[in-house]
Structures are given as structure tokens and as C-alpha cells.
Design a protein around this motif. Structure first.
Motif: not given
Length: 300
Positions: A263-270, A134-147
Motif C-alpha cells: 500500500m504505497p502512497v497513491f495520492d494526497t489530500v489536505l 493525508v496520505y492515501q495509501c492503497q494497493g494489493i495487500a501482501r504479507m511481509q515475508t521478511t522481518g
């Protein structure tokens, strides 16, 4: 596992006793999770106590030195979580003692949990089998401005109580077990978006307060594009704030979307299991809904 554990455990120069988690003040449970660096607020502990059952380990003067909880779902499955021991007790058998008390309460049920690196040796010693990361993805959310948003097969709109039965059915298909009580409770504490084709709910994502900000989950969809479509509004709602997603997805459009949304990967659990494996719960069929994000590491 067949040996009945005693109600007390002597560690170092003192003894611990077991107690029901319901009788413990929330601030003491909060202090326990803080001691191991977990983000749970007192409110998060209360939500879990209302959802499942558990034990705490107390010393002679009533200090909380450990905890373990379990959550019963349909078809004989329980998830196990909030297994915490005070840092000074982590190598002295307290975790195994608490787990054996849990085993007494979940006899003949299949078990699933998400193990931190520090706890994996304990669970392996208890015959849990590794499943997937399991990939714990977290951070300060931001809307993508491209794509531009990928094409989706329907309309995204907010969910309300009328959508609960359809969400329960989708969650059961993705998770492998019907979790009606949990989904109903999550709806009461969450904002939700669903992907509809006409009046049919094809995917959904819930978001609720948790830890340092909010957590998105569960997310159930049939494709990466659909999963992105129902999580994107949550990112917009919480842009500039802390957001977390726990997912098994380590590549593809959904994983890339999380990273690009702050929200990049911050940590993992199994994920580990005892009894039936994850594959045993899988539902066969084309375009079967997939659990893209967990409700939480504790709940699965």
C-alpha cells in the motif's frame, strides 16, 4: 458566508436547484462520483446517507450535477465531505453555492474536511485553514515475508460489540471529539482487531468494504508498533486483494509497514479546518492515543 444563498443557481444556459440527498436514487449518486473518478460504490453512498446529511444540485430535468454532505459529531464539530460538482461546472461557482447551503445548516459549529488539490482554492476562498496532509495509501495487500513483528504491549484479538464503549473512548482521545454514533455504526459494518493488556483495550483498527476493495480505519493506537500490530491481521485477511488506508503518517514504522504491505502512497489530500484548529482538539498527556488512520476522507 452571511449572505443567504438562493435556492437556484443559473449556470451557462440552465438553472440548478437544490434538493435533499435522501430523495435521490443511489445509482444517480454513484454516477456523480464516477464522473470525477471517485471509487465510492452505491453501498458507500448509502452508508454516508445513513450517517450524515446532505444536498444535491439538480438541473431542470433532474440530473444530479453536484453534492455536498456534513456529519455532526460531539462538542460542536462537523466534518464536511462528498463535495462533488460535475466536471463541466467545476469553474462556474457550483461548489461554492453548495458549500454556502451547508453553512446554513452548520451554524456555530467547527468544521473539518479533507480537500483534493482541485478543491483547495474553493475552501481557501471560504476561509478554511490548512492543517496537514493525508496520505492515501492503497494497493494489493501482501504479507511481509521478511522481518519479525515488533514487540507489542499486549495481545491482539478480534473485537465484538462488548468492545464498543472502549473503542469510543479511545477514538475520542485520538480524534479529539466523541463520535459514539459513528463508531457504533462502523462496528456494525466492519471487522475489527484490538490490542489488549488484560481486559483493557489499548488500540484498535476496523476494516470494512469500500470502493475497489476494503478500507482500514479508524486506527487508533499509542505507538507505531501498536498500530502495526492491529493493522497486520487485516493485511493478512485481505492479502491478494485491494486494501486502502488514509493516514497522516508520512514516515516512521507505520508508514513503512503500509508501503511494504503493498500500500504505497497513491495520492494526497489536505486536512483543513474552520473554527477550532486540530491542535485545539488535542488531548494533553503522555502516551495519548493517536489516530493513525482515518475512518475515511469524508468522515475524518
Amino acid at each position: 458566508m452571511k449572505l443567504k444563498p438562493s435556492g437556484r443557481l443559473k449556470i451557462d444556459a440552465f438553472s440548478m436547484r437544490i434538493a435533499d440527498i435522501e430523495g435521490v436514487e443511489l445509482d444517480r449518486l454513484h454516477a456523480l462520483s464516477l464522473s470525477v473518478g471517485w471509487p465510492h460504490r452505491a453501498e458507500d453512498w448509502q452508508f454516508l446517507r445513513e450517517t450524515g446529511q446532505g444536498f444535491v444540485a439538480l438541473d431542470e430535468i433532474g440530473r444530479v450535477l453536484g453534492s455536498a454532505m456534513w456529519f455532526e459529531h460531539g462538542d460542536g464539530l462537523s466534518t464536511v465531505g462528498m463535495v462533488i460538482t460535475s466536471p463541466r461546472l467545476q469553474t462556474l461557482g457550483a461548489g461554492q453555492w453548495l458549500m454556502k447551503r451547508v453553512f446554513e445548516k452548520v451554524v456555530d459549529r467547527n468544521l473539518r474536511l479533507n480537500a483534493t488539490r482541485a478543491a483547495r482554492r474553493l475552501y481557501l476562498s471560504l476561509d478554511f485553514q490548512p492543517e496537514k496532509t493525508v496520505y492515501q495509501c492503497q494497493g494489493i495487500a501482501r504479507m511481509q515475508t521478511t522481518g519479525s513483528p515488533a514487540n507489542t504491549r499486549g495481545d491482539v484479538r478480534t473485537l465484538d460489540a462488548r468492545d464498543i464503549p472502549a473503542a469510543i473512548a479511545l477514538d475520542a482521545a485520538g480524534f479529539g471529539v466523541r463520535r459514539a454514533a459513528l463508531i457504533e455504526k462502523l462496528f456494525a459494518h466492519s471487522a475489527g482487531y484490538g490490542l489488549f493488556k488484560g481486559d483493557t483495550l489499548n488500540a484498535f483498527a476496523l476494516c470494512r468494504p469500500f470502493g475497489r476493495g476494503h478500507v482500514v480505519g479508524p486506527v487508533v493506537a499509542e505507538s507505531d508498533a501498536d498500530a502495526v500490530a492491529i493493522v497486520r491481521p487485516h493485511v493478512a485477511d485481505h492479502s491478494g486483494s485491494f486494501l486502502r488506508v488514509d493516514t497522516h503518517m508520512d514516515n516512521g514504522e507505520f508508514a513503512a509497514f503500509l508501503a511494504h504491505s503493498g500500500m504505497p502512497v497513491f495520492d494526497t489530500v489536505l486536512t483543513m479546518s474552520m473554527g477550532k484548529r486540530l491542535a485545539d482538539f488535542a488531548v494533553d498527556g503522555a502516551a495519548t492515543p493517536v489516530t493513525y488512520a482515518l475512518a475515511s476522507q469524508t468522515l475524518g
